[in-house]
Design an enzyme around this catalytic site. Sequence first.
Site, PDB file in Angstrom:
ATOM      1  N   HIS A  11      -0.133   8.662   0.911  1.00 37.57           N
ATOM      2  CA  HIS A  11       0.914   7.696   0.987  1.00 37.57           C
ATOM      3  C   HIS A  11       1.809   7.583  -0.197  1.00 37.57           C
ATOM      4  O   HIS A  11       0.667   8.348  -1.295  1.00 37.57           O
ATOM      5  CB  HIS A  11      -0.176   6.260   1.385  1.00 37.57           C
ATOM      6  N   GLN A  58       2.646   2.349   0.911  1.00 36.25           N
ATOM      7  CA  GLN A  58       1.511   1.371   0.837  1.00 36.25           C
ATOM      8  C   GLN A  58       1.852   0.667  -0.609  1.00 36.25           C
ATOM      9  O   GLN A  58       2.775   0.739  -1.403  1.00 36.25           O
ATOM     10  CB  GLN A  58       0.104   2.077   0.241  1.00 36.25           C
ATOM     11  N   HIS A  82       1.607   4.809  -7.948  1.00 33.80           N
ATOM     12  CA  HIS A  82       0.209   6.320  -7.467  1.00 33.80           C
ATOM     13  C   HIS A  82       0.323   6.851  -6.248  1.00 33.80           C
ATOM     14  O   HIS A  82       1.737   6.409  -5.314  1.00 33.80           O
ATOM     15  CB  HIS A  82      -0.817   5.913  -7.818  1.00 33.80           C
TER      16      HIS A  82
END
Length: 136
Positions: A11, A58, A82
């Site tokens: 993700h 995400q 991230h």
Amino acid sequence: MSEPVFTEIDHVAIAVRDLDGAVAYYQDTYGVEVEHREVVERDGVEEALLKVAESYVQLLTPTRDDSPVAKWMEKRGEGIHHVGYRVSDCAVALERVKAAGHMVIDEAPRPGSRGTTVAFVHPKTAFGTLIELVQE
Ligand code: MC0
């Protein structure tokens, strides 16, 4: 040469202030659907996972002011927080990072969202990117 540790991009995590607004943006504009939604207390986030082929976007929003994502947004605003890479064995992947002398955040694998096992690698020695190792 040994096998690559990363098997897939799991993700791309994007920090947002308005989770429902961001979900609507991705659904309406790009036609991607929410596959999973979860509050992860330990990390102080609510996530919405939108499926894109075998990977996810995400969307993350903080659930408390002292959470990592809240702290990060205070400094940098919304945006990519991230990258999660899928690995076949999180413990093995984490040991490899440590053995190479790089900084990690989680000393041992721990639970992530949707029943995954995860470990975070520190951005300090990862060229400025927070990396999450994700074992499904
Ligand atoms: C902080 N830094 C980052 C960063 N967050 N760099 C790149 N990407 C990020 N997301 C940098 C700061 O700019 C700073 O650099 C240094 O790291 C220390 O930052 P800090 O503001 O003092 O914050 P710390 O040290 O208290 O915490 C940073 C750290 C933390 C990365 C250790 O955010 C953490 O433990 N993250 C892992 C957990 C997490 O992020 N959970 C939320 C997602 P300078 O150069 O200024 O020193 S949970 C999730 O995603 C779960 C649900 C899942 O997928 O299963």
